[in-house]
Design a protein around this motif. Structure first.
Motif, PDB file in Angstrom:
ATOM      1  N   VAL A   1      12.575 -16.396  15.073  1.00  0.00           N
ATOM      2  CA  VAL A   1      11.232 -16.560  14.533  1.00  0.00           C
ATOM      3  C   VAL A   1      10.121 -16.326  15.554  1.00  0.00           C
ATOM      4  O   VAL A   1      10.338 -16.379  16.761  1.00  0.00           O
ATOM      5  CB  VAL A   1      11.062 -17.977  13.921  1.00  0.00           C
ATOM      6  N   LYS A   2       8.947 -16.079  14.996  1.00  0.00           N
ATOM      7  CA  LYS A   2       7.703 -16.141  15.758  1.00  0.00           C
ATOM      8  C   LYS A   2       6.824 -17.129  15.014  1.00  0.00           C
ATOM      9  O   LYS A   2       6.967 -17.326  13.801  1.00  0.00           O
ATOM     10  CB  LYS A   2       7.038 -14.777  15.895  1.00  0.00           C
ATOM     11  N   ASN A   3       5.957 -17.781  15.748  1.00  0.00           N
ATOM     12  CA  ASN A   3       5.171 -18.871  15.190  1.00  0.00           C
ATOM     13  C   ASN A   3       3.704 -18.680  15.504  1.00  0.00           C
ATOM     14  O   ASN A   3       3.341 -18.334  16.625  1.00  0.00           O
ATOM     15  CB  ASN A   3       5.654 -20.198  15.780  1.00  0.00           C
TER      16      ASN A   3
ATOM     17  N   THR B   1       5.561 -19.907  10.379  1.00  0.00           N
ATOM     18  CA  THR B   1       6.787 -19.444  11.024  1.00  0.00           C
ATOM     19  C   THR B   1       7.313 -18.242  10.248  1.00  0.00           C
ATOM     20  O   THR B   1       7.562 -18.343   9.047  1.00  0.00           O
ATOM     21  CB  THR B   1       7.839 -20.573  11.059  1.00  0.00           C
TER      22      THR B   1
ATOM     23  N   GLN C   1      10.848 -12.821  13.331  1.00  0.00           N
ATOM     24  CA  GLN C   1      10.187 -12.322  14.537  1.00  0.00           C
ATOM     25  C   GLN C   1       9.681 -10.887  14.453  1.00  0.00           C
ATOM     26  O   GLN C   1       8.732 -10.532  15.142  1.00  0.00           O
ATOM     27  CB  GLN C   1      11.089 -12.494  15.760  1.00  0.00           C
TER      28      GLN C   1
ATOM     29  N   SER D   1       6.651 -23.917  17.677  1.00  0.00           N
ATOM     30  CA  SER D   1       7.943 -24.026  17.001  1.00  0.00           C
ATOM     31  C   SER D   1       7.808 -24.856  15.740  1.00  0.00           C
ATOM     32  O   SER D   1       6.998 -25.797  15.708  1.00  0.00           O
ATOM     33  CB  SER D   1       8.932 -24.718  17.953  1.00  0.00           C
ATOM     34  N   PRO D   2       8.621 -24.568  14.723  1.00  0.00           N
ATOM     35  CA  PRO D   2       8.627 -25.431  13.537  1.00  0.00           C
ATOM     36  C   PRO D   2       8.979 -26.881  13.886  1.00  0.00           C
ATOM     37  O   PRO D   2       8.547 -27.807  13.205  1.00  0.00           O
ATOM     38  CB  PRO D   2       9.703 -24.827  12.634  1.00  0.00           C
TER      39      PRO D   2
ATOM     40  N   MET E   1       6.604 -21.232   5.939  1.00  0.00           N
ATOM     41  CA  MET E   1       7.785 -20.612   6.518  1.00  0.00           C
ATOM     42  C   MET E   1       8.176 -19.382   5.718  1.00  0.00           C
ATOM     43  O   MET E   1       8.110 -19.373   4.490  1.00  0.00           O
ATOM     44  CB  MET E   1       8.940 -21.610   6.558  1.00  0.00           C
TER      45      MET E   1
ATOM     46  N   MET F   1      14.982 -21.624  17.438  1.00  0.00           N
ATOM     47  CA  MET F   1      13.604 -22.013  17.741  1.00  0.00           C
ATOM     48  C   MET F   1      13.557 -22.852  19.009  1.00  0.00           C
ATOM     49  O   MET F   1      14.571 -23.385  19.451  1.00  0.00           O
ATOM     50  CB  MET F   1      13.008 -22.764  16.564  1.00  0.00           C
TER      51      MET F   1
END
Length: 176
Positions: free
Chosen positions: A60-62, A76, A79, A117-118, A133, A145
């Protein structure tokens, strides 16, 4: 200060305390330590060290964002997903979005830039941060993450990620 575990004692909740909480809740994870990662490109450079071949994983990217009414959002996404903030604001129904400052990031999510981060929603729910998300998370077996610092990555099974959100009282809003 950087976002690595060397400075975790300056966070409202340390990475070690978060990992202990996951343990207490019975949420299994694989912990990986690595050089500090600040960007998706940094992550891609090291992910081969801990990715499991054939695993249906979500990396992921946030994005920590604010709207004109000063409401805060954590988004989130997968990526590699392209993002247009104007279109995202329209999809969320909140108008124009901008990136939140490092000070607001610490105030609302208890983390520094590079460690978004989540899992930071453990702090964000108390500060009315809304969480969105990527729907791709619904199909993932494992989600990778940061655990509040950027020199560690945890791999959590998707049901355990959802159990984490339930435990902390975080509503997940899904993005298609």
């Amino acid at each position: 200060m950087d976002a690595s575990s060397a400075f975790q004692d300056t966070l409202p909740l340390t990475s070690d305390a978060l990992l202990a909480q996951l343990d207490d809740w019975g949420l299994a994870y694989r912990l990986h330590t690595h050089v500090p990662l600040r960007t998706v490109e940094d992550s891609k450079a090291v992910e081969d060290q801990f990715m499991v071949p054939g695993e249906n994983a979500l990396r992921v990217k946030n994005l920590y964002l604010r709207d004109k009414k000063k409401r805060n959002y954590l988004v989130t996404l997968e990526q590699n997903r392209e993002i247009d903030l104007k279109a995202l604001g329209a999809e969320l129904g909140v108008g124009n979005l901008s990136f939140g400052s490092a000070d607001r990031l610490m105030q609302n999510l208890g983390i520094r830039p590079g460690a978004v981060s989540p899992l930071a929603m453990i702090n964000g729910v108390q500060n009315n941060v809304r969480f969105f998300m990527d729907a791709a998370a619904r199909q993932a077996e494992v989600i990778y993450m940061h655990p509040l610092v950027n020199d560690r990555t945890v791999a959590l099974k998707q049901p355990d990620v959802m159990a984490f959100f339930d435990r902390i009282g975080c509503e997940v809003n899904w993005l298609s």
